[in-house]
Design a protein around this motif. Structure first.
Motif, PDB file in Angstrom:
ATOM      1  N   ASP A 173    -106.913  16.926 -25.796  1.00 26.03           N
ATOM      2  CA  ASP A 173    -107.947  17.945 -25.608  1.00 26.03           C
ATOM      3  C   ASP A 173    -108.811  18.013 -26.865  1.00 26.03           C
ATOM      4  O   ASP A 173    -108.529  18.778 -27.792  1.00 26.03           O
ATOM      5  N   PRO A 174    -109.880  17.226 -26.915  1.00 17.60           N
ATOM      6  CA  PRO A 174    -110.733  17.176 -28.110  1.00 17.60           C
ATOM      7  C   PRO A 174    -111.324  18.519 -28.515  1.00 17.60           C
ATOM      8  O   PRO A 174    -111.735  18.677 -29.672  1.00 17.60           O
ATOM      9  N   THR A 175    -111.350  19.494 -27.609  1.00 20.18           N
ATOM     10  CA  THR A 175    -111.886  20.804 -27.981  1.00 20.18           C
ATOM     11  C   THR A 175    -111.014  21.510 -29.011  1.00 20.18           C
ATOM     12  O   THR A 175    -111.452  22.494 -29.631  1.00 20.18           O
ATOM     13  N   THR A 176    -109.799  21.033 -29.202  1.00 21.58           N
ATOM     14  CA  THR A 176    -108.876  21.663 -30.157  1.00 21.58           C
ATOM     15  C   THR A 176    -108.966  21.047 -31.555  1.00 21.58           C
ATOM     16  O   THR A 176    -108.295  21.532 -32.475  1.00 21.58           O
ATOM     17  N   GLN A 177    -109.749  20.003 -31.727  1.00 23.67           N
ATOM     18  CA  GLN A 177    -109.647  19.198 -32.942  1.00 23.67           C
ATOM     19  C   GLN A 177    -109.926  19.959 -34.228  1.00 23.67           C
ATOM     20  O   GLN A 177    -109.393  19.616 -35.287  1.00 23.67           O
ATOM     21  N   ASP A 178    -110.749  20.993 -34.172  1.00 22.67           N
ATOM     22  CA  ASP A 178    -111.026  21.779 -35.365  1.00 22.67           C
ATOM     23  C   ASP A 178    -109.997  22.883 -35.588  1.00 22.67           C
ATOM     24  O   ASP A 178    -110.027  23.560 -36.627  1.00 22.67           O
ATOM     25  N   LEU A 179    -109.076  23.039 -34.621  1.00 16.27           N
ATOM     26  CA  LEU A 179    -108.119  24.140 -34.686  1.00 16.27           C
ATOM     27  C   LEU A 179    -106.670  23.700 -34.825  1.00 16.27           C
ATOM     28  O   LEU A 179    -105.846  24.448 -35.363  1.00 16.27           O
ATOM     29  N   VAL A 180    -106.337  22.509 -34.325  1.00 13.81           N
ATOM     30  CA  VAL A 180    -104.932  22.145 -34.202  1.00 13.81           C
ATOM     31  C   VAL A 180    -104.374  21.590 -35.515  1.00 13.81           C
ATOM     32  O   VAL A 180    -104.853  20.590 -36.050  1.00 13.81           O
ATOM     33  N   LEU A 181    -103.381  22.287 -36.046  1.00 16.33           N
ATOM     34  CA  LEU A 181    -102.692  21.864 -37.265  1.00 16.33           C
ATOM     35  C   LEU A 181    -101.848  20.630 -36.989  1.00 16.33           C
ATOM     36  O   LEU A 181    -101.912  19.625 -37.700  1.00 16.33           O
ATOM     37  N   THR A 182    -101.059  20.692 -35.944  1.00 12.31           N
ATOM     38  CA  THR A 182    -100.217  19.591 -35.492  1.00 12.31           C
ATOM     39  C   THR A 182     -99.733  19.937 -34.087  1.00 12.31           C
ATOM     40  O   THR A 182    -100.058  21.003 -33.563  1.00 12.31           O
ATOM     41  N   SER A 183     -98.969  19.051 -33.468  1.00 12.02           N
ATOM     42  CA  SER A 183     -98.404  19.312 -32.143  1.00 12.02           C
ATOM     43  C   SER A 183     -96.948  18.874 -32.118  1.00 12.02           C
ATOM     44  O   SER A 183     -96.564  17.892 -32.765  1.00 12.02           O
ATOM     45  N   ILE A 184     -96.162  19.605 -31.358  1.00 10.81           N
ATOM     46  CA  ILE A 184     -94.751  19.282 -31.150  1.00 10.81           C
ATOM     47  C   ILE A 184     -94.674  18.367 -29.936  1.00 10.81           C
ATOM     48  O   ILE A 184     -95.032  18.766 -28.827  1.00 10.81           O
ATOM     49  N   LEU A 185     -94.224  17.153 -30.146  1.00  8.81           N
ATOM     50  CA  LEU A 185     -94.345  16.116 -29.121  1.00  8.81           C
ATOM     51  C   LEU A 185     -93.077  15.914 -28.306  1.00  8.81           C
ATOM     52  O   LEU A 185     -91.963  15.878 -28.847  1.00  8.81           O
ATOM     53  N   LYS A 186     -93.270  15.761 -27.003  1.00  8.38           N
ATOM     54  CA  LYS A 186     -92.256  15.186 -26.119  1.00  8.38           C
ATOM     55  C   LYS A 186     -92.815  13.842 -25.671  1.00  8.38           C
ATOM     56  O   LYS A 186     -93.904  13.801 -25.089  1.00  8.38           O
ATOM     57  N   ASN A 187     -92.103  12.796 -25.902  1.00  4.51           N
ATOM     58  CA  ASN A 187     -92.597  11.483 -25.492  1.00  4.51           C
ATOM     59  C   ASN A 187     -92.282  11.247 -24.017  1.00  4.51           C
ATOM     60  O   ASN A 187     -91.571  10.315 -23.636  1.00  4.51           O
ATOM     61  N   MET A 188     -92.869  12.087 -23.180  1.00  6.83           N
ATOM     62  CA  MET A 188     -92.567  12.108 -21.752  1.00  6.83           C
ATOM     63  C   MET A 188     -93.126  10.898 -21.024  1.00  6.83           C
ATOM     64  O   MET A 188     -92.528  10.422 -20.058  1.00  6.83           O
ATOM     65  N   LYS A 189     -94.265  10.435 -21.462  1.00  2.00           N
ATOM     66  CA  LYS A 189     -94.884   9.288 -20.799  1.00  2.00           C
ATOM     67  C   LYS A 189     -93.963   8.076 -20.852  1.00  2.00           C
ATOM     68  O   LYS A 189     -93.722   7.403 -19.839  1.00  2.00           O
ATOM     69  N   ILE A 190     -93.400   7.812 -22.020  1.00  5.93           N
ATOM     70  CA  ILE A 190     -92.543   6.640 -22.200  1.00  5.93           C
ATOM     71  C   ILE A 190     -91.247   6.799 -21.423  1.00  5.93           C
ATOM     72  O   ILE A 190     -90.816   5.883 -20.712  1.00  5.93           O
ATOM     73  N   SER A 191     -90.597   7.958 -21.548  1.00  4.10           N
ATOM     74  CA  SER A 191     -89.306   8.132 -20.875  1.00  4.10           C
ATOM     75  C   SER A 191     -89.460   8.147 -19.358  1.00  4.10           C
ATOM     76  O   SER A 191     -88.584   7.648 -18.631  1.00  4.10           O
ATOM     77  N   THR A 192     -90.568   8.693 -18.856  1.00  2.00           N
ATOM     78  CA  THR A 192     -90.820   8.666 -17.407  1.00  2.00           C
ATOM     79  C   THR A 192     -91.058   7.237 -16.936  1.00  2.00           C
ATOM     80  O   THR A 192     -90.507   6.804 -15.908  1.00  2.00           O
ATOM     81  N   THR A 193     -91.868   6.500 -17.675  1.00  2.00           N
ATOM     82  CA  THR A 193     -92.120   5.098 -17.330  1.00  2.00           C
ATOM     83  C   THR A 193     -90.823   4.322 -17.264  1.00  2.00           C
ATOM     84  O   THR A 193     -90.556   3.587 -16.291  1.00  2.00           O
ATOM     85  N   GLU A 194     -89.987   4.472 -18.281  1.00  2.00           N
ATOM     86  CA  GLU A 194     -88.734   3.711 -18.339  1.00  2.00           C
ATOM     87  C   GLU A 194     -87.823   4.049 -17.169  1.00  2.00           C
ATOM     88  O   GLU A 194     -87.212   3.157 -16.562  1.00  2.00           O
ATOM     89  N   ALA A 195     -87.723   5.339 -16.806  1.00  2.00           N
ATOM     90  CA  ALA A 195     -86.843   5.728 -15.707  1.00  2.00           C
ATOM     91  C   ALA A 195     -87.340   5.181 -14.372  1.00  2.00           C
ATOM     92  O   ALA A 195     -86.549   4.677 -13.560  1.00  2.00           O
ATOM     93  N   VAL A 196     -88.645   5.256 -14.141  1.00  2.00           N
ATOM     94  CA  VAL A 196     -89.199   4.762 -12.873  1.00  2.00           C
ATOM     95  C   VAL A 196     -89.059   3.238 -12.785  1.00  2.00           C
ATOM     96  O   VAL A 196     -88.728   2.695 -11.715  1.00  2.00           O
ATOM     97  N   VAL A 197     -89.304   2.541 -13.874  1.00  2.00           N
ATOM     98  CA  VAL A 197     -89.144   1.079 -13.868  1.00  2.00           C
ATOM     99  C   VAL A 197     -87.691   0.710 -13.592  1.00  2.00           C
ATOM    100  O   VAL A 197     -87.410  -0.204 -12.809  1.00  2.00           O
ATOM    101  N   GLN A 198     -86.758   1.426 -14.221  1.00  2.00           N
ATOM    102  CA  GLN A 198     -85.341   1.167 -13.953  1.00  2.00           C
ATOM    103  C   GLN A 198     -85.021   1.386 -12.480  1.00  2.00           C
ATOM    104  O   GLN A 198     -84.302   0.588 -11.867  1.00  2.00           O
ATOM    105  N   ALA A 199     -85.568   2.459 -11.905  1.00  2.00           N
ATOM    106  CA  ALA A 199     -85.343   2.714 -10.476  1.00  2.00           C
ATOM    107  C   ALA A 199     -85.926   1.589  -9.637  1.00  2.00           C
ATOM    108  O   ALA A 199     -85.306   1.118  -8.674  1.00  2.00           O
ATOM    109  N   GLY A 200     -87.115   1.130  -9.998  1.00  2.00           N
ATOM    110  CA  GLY A 200     -87.754   0.053  -9.245  1.00  2.00           C
ATOM    111  C   GLY A 200     -87.016  -1.259  -9.337  1.00  2.00           C
ATOM    112  O   GLY A 200     -87.095  -2.091  -8.423  1.00  2.00           O
TER     113      GLY A 200
END
Length: 352
Positions: free
Chosen positions: A267-294
């Protein structure tokens, strides 16, 4: 209505203009009420399914929920349309997911942000999902939030930082718990007085009552800012937009801490405000689980993202790089080592 909202997406043509070879495995994904454009966990999970489908050479189906009444009907439609693996995004879908999984043991379910385990409060976690065909994907975000709390305590000029959430579900309060512990660790080790408002622990804190970017979200943020906080952590998908409104209305120099995704990127609208973000690497873990299922190789034991396995993390300071102290990153690196090796304990419902 559910049928009309379901969408199928096919493979793109190759360079010669011919469709690539199809895999008949069909993954499907159901969002919670936040929708796939929440700049947060729904979006990341959706992108994970897209990447998995591309890797597998398969189509995929999606359903974007408008409210909780959509969940059961959308899952029924997925079953009727032959989905082989169904990704459900968010703890709010746990009950519907478990019911659908029980009724359809031949379908594989990937449930994000809930253990599919025990009571409806979501606080039970023994590593054994209620249904054997559910793969829980969880994130010990308290660890990454601890780092964010430490950073916020170091950055604050007023000596006050704050947080608020959507509703007091464990997957919300786990951020607030970690943030609180990080602030307290900083204050103790540095001998400084830093006050946290908005969260006392044990479900006592400021909550909007939902996950919409509405007036309640703005008012909750305003309540925090009115107590002199100059760093704020909103936990609950789109409710951070209420914080942005409150920050701008206040005219004060307030830093925002994002959750799930790197807000600076999503969300580029936050760029002047956001100090940092707490990340969940959900994209990677979701990809890995679906590929394993496939590939017919899905391991149904729960996945828990941690700092050690890079399932959670802290985003860069981006535009705040020149505003934080010169020693902060090195200190955070040391704190992270302590969390990973256990010398700095971080409590959460996932490790009790």
């Amino acid at each position: 209505m559910a049928s009309a909202a379901l969408a199928a997406c096919g493979d793109a043509p190759d360079e010669e203009g011919k469709a690539s070879e199809k895999n008949d495995f069909l993954p499907c994904i159901l969002s919670d009420a936040g929708g796939f454009d929440d700049k947060s966990f729904n979006q990341l999970s959706y992108e994970g399914v897209q990447d998995a489908a591309e890797e597998l050479g398969s189509e995929y189906k999606e359903f974007e929920s408008k409210n909780e009444n959509d969940y059961a009907g959308a899952l029924e439609q997925f079953v009727a349309q032959g989905c082989d693996a169904i990704v459900t995004v968010g703890f709010a879908l746990a009950t519907a997911t478990k019911e659908s999984a029980a009724a359809n043991p031949d379908i594989e379910y990937i449930l994000i942000d809930d253990a599919a385990d025990g009571g409806e409060d979501g606080k039970t976690f023994d590593g054994k999902p209620d249904q054997p065909n559910i793969k829980p994907i969880l994130y010990d975000t308290a660890q990454a939030a601890f780092l964010a709390g430490y950073a916020a305590a170091d950055y604050t000029k007023t000596g006050v930082v704050g947080t608020y959430g959507g509703q007091p579900f464990p997957t919300v309060t786990i951020f607030m718990d970690g943030f609180k512990q990080g602030v307290e660790h900083y204050a103790k080790t540095k001998g400084k007085d830093v006050k946290l408002i908005g969260w006392e622990g044990n479900d006592k804190g400021v909550f909007t009552g939902g996950f919409d970017a509405n007036e309640k979200a703005t008012n909750a943020a305003k309540q925090i800012l009115d107590q002199n906080a100059d760093v704020i952590l909103p936990v609950g998908g789109p409710i951070y937009q209420g914080a942005i409104t409150a920050i701008k209305d206040s005219g004060k120099d307030v830093a925002l801490v994002g959750v799930d995704a790197d807000f600076f990127e999503t969300d580029p609208t936050t760029q002047d405000l956001v100090l940092t973000s707490i990340l969940k690497n959900m994209k990677i873990s979701t990809t890995e689980a679906v590929v394993q299922a496939g590939e017919g190789d899905l391991d149904f034991s729960p996945y828990v993202g941690t700092l050690e396995n890079d399932g959670v993390g802290l985003a860069p300071f981006h535009n705040f790089e020149s505003k934080v102290s010169d020693t902060l990153q090195a200190e955070l690196d040391e704190v992270k080592k302590g969390i990973v090796d256990g010398s700095i304990p971080v409590e959460s419902y996932l490790n009790q």
